[in-house]
Design a protein around this motif. Sequence first.
Motif, mmCIF file in Angstrom:
data_model
loop_
_atom_site.group_PDB
_atom_site.id
_atom_site.type_symbol
_atom_site.label_atom_id
_atom_site.label_comp_id
_atom_site.label_asym_id
_atom_site.label_seq_id
_atom_site.Cartn_x
_atom_site.Cartn_y
_atom_site.Cartn_z
ATOM 1 N N GLU A 50 0.599 -1.410 0.098
ATOM 2 C CA GLU A 50 -0.170 -0.017 0.075
ATOM 3 C C GLU A 50 0.624 1.163 0.082
ATOM 4 N N LEU A 51 1.897 1.255 0.732
ATOM 5 C CA LEU A 51 2.969 2.275 0.629
ATOM 6 C C LEU A 51 3.452 2.650 -0.480
ATOM 7 N N MET A 52 4.055 1.446 -1.353
ATOM 8 C CA MET A 52 4.541 1.833 -2.768
ATOM 9 C C MET A 52 3.360 2.243 -3.519
ATOM 10 N N LEU A 53 2.145 1.754 -3.377
ATOM 11 C CA LEU A 53 1.176 2.495 -4.553
ATOM 12 C C LEU A 53 0.837 3.646 -4.235
ATOM 13 N N ALA A 54 0.700 4.272 -2.625
ATOM 14 C CA ALA A 54 0.630 5.644 -2.509
ATOM 15 C C ALA A 54 1.571 6.386 -3.173
ATOM 16 N N CYS A 55 2.971 6.148 -2.762
ATOM 17 C CA CYS A 55 4.180 6.794 -3.671
ATOM 18 C C CYS A 55 3.985 6.809 -4.832
ATOM 19 N N ARG A 56 3.666 5.849 -5.429
ATOM 20 C CA ARG A 56 3.532 5.809 -7.176
ATOM 21 C C ARG A 56 2.481 6.561 -7.616
ATOM 22 N N GLN A 57 1.191 6.853 -6.573
ATOM 23 C CA GLN A 57 0.318 7.676 -7.199
ATOM 24 C C GLN A 57 0.691 9.397 -7.191
ATOM 25 N N LEU A 58 1.871 9.619 -6.251
ATOM 26 C CA LEU A 58 2.338 10.893 -5.978
ATOM 27 C C LEU A 58 3.726 11.101 -6.846
ATOM 28 N N GLY A 59 3.909 10.007 -7.711
ATOM 29 C CA GLY A 59 5.102 10.161 -8.722
ATOM 30 C C GLY A 59 6.289 9.796 -8.384
ATOM 31 N N HIS A 60 6.268 8.883 -7.167
ATOM 32 C CA HIS A 60 7.584 8.407 -6.823
ATOM 33 C C HIS A 60 7.609 6.914 -6.859
ATOM 34 N N VAL A 61 8.525 6.442 -7.412
ATOM 35 C CA VAL A 61 8.705 4.875 -7.488
ATOM 36 C C VAL A 61 9.657 4.612 -6.345
ATOM 37 N N VAL A 62 9.209 3.519 -5.326
ATOM 38 C CA VAL A 62 9.916 3.243 -4.218
ATOM 39 C C VAL A 62 10.220 1.828 -4.218
ATOM 40 N N PRO A 63 11.262 1.291 -3.969
ATOM 41 C CA PRO A 63 11.594 -0.080 -3.967
ATOM 42 C C PRO A 63 10.966 -0.947 -2.955
ATOM 43 N N GLU A 64 10.674 -2.146 -3.093
ATOM 44 C CA GLU A 64 9.784 -2.778 -2.070
ATOM 45 C C GLU A 64 10.624 -2.904 -0.823
ATOM 46 N N ALA A 65 11.993 -3.232 -1.007
ATOM 47 C CA ALA A 65 12.648 -3.303 0.168
ATOM 48 C C ALA A 65 12.764 -2.090 1.047
ATOM 49 N N LEU A 66 12.852 -0.992 0.452
ATOM 50 C CA LEU A 66 12.885 0.312 1.527
ATOM 51 C C LEU A 66 11.526 0.444 1.740
ATOM 52 N N ALA A 67 10.410 0.461 1.217
ATOM 53 C CA ALA A 67 8.729 0.380 1.608
ATOM 54 C C ALA A 67 8.766 -0.409 2.831
ATOM 55 N N GLU A 68 9.191 -1.528 2.750
ATOM 56 C CA GLU A 68 9.057 -2.373 3.853
ATOM 57 C C GLU A 68 9.810 -2.100 4.933
ATOM 58 N N LEU A 69 11.150 -1.847 4.782
ATOM 59 C CA LEU A 69 11.883 -1.461 6.027
ATOM 60 C C LEU A 69 11.474 -0.132 6.775
ATOM 61 N N VAL A 70 11.207 0.886 5.770
ATOM 62 C CA VAL A 70 10.659 2.188 6.571
ATOM 63 C C VAL A 70 9.235 1.890 7.037
ATOM 64 N N ALA A 71 8.324 0.954 6.595
ATOM 65 C CA ALA A 71 6.959 0.581 7.367
ATOM 66 C C ALA A 71 7.434 -0.039 8.694
ATOM 67 N N SER A 72 8.398 -0.851 8.403
ATOM 68 C CA SER A 72 8.643 -1.887 9.799
ATOM 69 C C SER A 72 9.256 -1.013 10.890
ATOM 70 N N THR A 73 9.560 0.134 10.615
ATOM 71 C CA THR A 73 10.408 1.000 11.648
ATOM 72 C C THR A 73 9.625 2.449 12.162
ATOM 73 N N VAL A 74 8.225 2.326 11.709
ATOM 74 C CA VAL A 74 7.622 3.288 12.292
ATOM 75 C C VAL A 74 7.256 3.165 13.754
ATOM 76 N N VAL A 75 7.507 4.129 14.448
ATOM 77 C CA VAL A 75 7.383 4.066 15.729
ATOM 78 C C VAL A 75 5.809 4.391 16.380
ATOM 79 N N ASN A 76 5.530 3.568 17.469
ATOM 80 C CA ASN A 76 4.109 3.749 17.881
ATOM 81 C C ASN A 76 4.436 4.304 19.159
ATOM 82 N N ALA A 77 4.064 5.668 19.271
ATOM 83 C CA ALA A 77 4.551 6.364 20.540
ATOM 84 C C ALA A 77 3.537 6.025 21.628
#
Length: 674
Positions: A50-77
């Motif tokens: 879903e993150l890759m699709l959202a970035c693609r709709q905004l004109g940015h192609v994000v590799p799958e490894a980077l998308a999963e890495l960033v999504a897995s390191t989002v902090v739950n405050a």
Amino acid sequence: RGPIAPRRFRAQGNLRLGPQSPCVQPPRPRRPPRQAAAMGVISIQTISKELMLACRQLGHVVPEALAELVASTVVNASAGGFYSERPIEEAEARVVVEEAAKRILSPEPPGIHCLRLQASYEHAFAELERDAETQSAAAKEAEGRAIAFISGFTAKFDQDFDTLTGLYKRIYQYLLLRCTHPHGAAKAPKDQTIEREVAAALESVFPRVGLRSFVALTGPEKAAQLQELAGIVLGIRLFNQHQRKGGAGLPTLDDAADRLGAEELLAAVQKEVDEATELCKQFADAIVVVKKSPQGGPWDRPPSDEEVERNRSNLLFHRQYLCYLLNLQEDVAGSVGRLTSDRKAFNEELVDLDALVGGRVSVPKEHVYPRFDRIARGYLAAWQEVRLLEARKKLHGVLGGFRSGYFPALPAASAEVLAKAPRHEGHLLLDDDDGEEPVNLELLPGPTGDEADGTTAAVRLTVDNAPDFLQLPLDFQGFCIHTLVTQSRLLVPGNPEFGVIKYAGRYCVFATERGCFDFCNEPDRYFGSVREVCYKHPELIHLLRLHEDFPRSSLNAIVQGTASTQSALQADAGTETPLHFQDSHIDKTYEWNEWKLRREALHMADIKRKATSTTQTALSHLRRETETQVWLPKEIATNTTVSKGTNPPRLKKYHRFLRGEPQPMRVAEIKFDL
């Protein structure tokens, strides 16, 4: 006591950072069963798509490894950790996608560049490894099928010429797979020159006469003989190539070494290592100088707090870049040394064999066959190093491409402050003991020889009390975690001269004596603080090699998962259709080619002159159904004569007076009527 280069990491122990530290949050309250069942759990892979699709709709192609890495390191405050460490519900998944998209698309946080570097490099490394494994697996599969057929072959009888000829052809096909490429081939080449050379070598080494004895061997013995035969044939082809009389299709080591430019690659990597090391030192010194700058000093325009924070993040980026360069330097230097020695041994074997053979027509096979096999082994070993160097050269290109896009230098204000700072012997030494009493490291406990050393209490290992001190695997990539925790993620290498501190299966080095002393007093607190720093700056997880402590955010696991599931990205798409379709009067059978029409007309005219005829046969399906009346045979009985038997009398003759008193012999006839 200058900074040292970080050593390569080896995972030791199963300690979780901060098991007793106050930063560990209590578990979340459980939902009632009905409410938990009603809420859907979203996987991190789905969130990354879903993150890759959202970035693609905004004109940015994000590799799958980077998308999963960033999504897995989002902090739950609210929970004090990453969202990926707990089951993610649908509402939380939306938050993760939004926060991850902000971090990826926003140019402000410098930490995203370090995550991009890590994802790009590790993904490229995994791709190269997978391509090499795929190529090797295809070649081994083809060779395995040939070996399985040949090993399990059995002839019906010794004179089965056709079957033995088929076996000889399969051996020839196996040699075409093994002896035409350094890494093996999945398909045999179609070059006649190569085929003739391999056939001649096979006939010379293993003539058809030896098939009968070969068939009598067991399966493992046949496989071993095939391996030896392949080495000898490859050695013959390499020797022919050395004499410029054959070896077509086999690449030479000299051409491969010239194409790679291994020495130039090693020099370029060494130059970049020196530049990155100096740049890391400048960033670290600038951060320390700004922190310790006296009030009212000679600094006219001290750097702002945002610039200092950016310098800290850029230092992490350069540390990661330097670690990759050091790994490349180690691999390239070792591979270049091994390739040089393998080439030297290979050329010496060829020269010795050339001197042995000379101009003689025949040479005993006991003398030349082992040399052919050694030549083949040296050639294959050298090509393994060539393949390794090719992969490392591509990885160096990946780093160079990333460097051309982002490689921050020290800002002007920080450089000006650093230039005005006082130096001692040309260096700025990191010293945390300002205003404090010096510590005596000799008071720290050392090893007692027990297996439980360093499990519950920290011990200090030195060259004197640890015989394997130089082979100790340093954790945290050899960086000082005391400085990382106490000086706001300032990452500097540790100094083994102060000793290596062992605690809970981990081996730590520190940049100062005070750091060693403080860590030995409260090791759990520092481990917990490291975990807290990694939550705030997730690029430290891969940089410090803390994959075991953050299994859901491990870059290695993410790269392996994305490499194994290369699925196409799907997206919703639409197309506009007319409301009323216009009828098109198109004759699908129209033919514009006049010559084709003439050919069809002639064909039809020829068919009309043909006559259809039928023939009645016994098995014809066109035969007529008919019935025939027949007379059934009558039941007839026949009288025969009666068989009777007779019993005629039997005559027996006996000789009398053969025993007893001597008397004249007489013949007695007796008639038996039975």
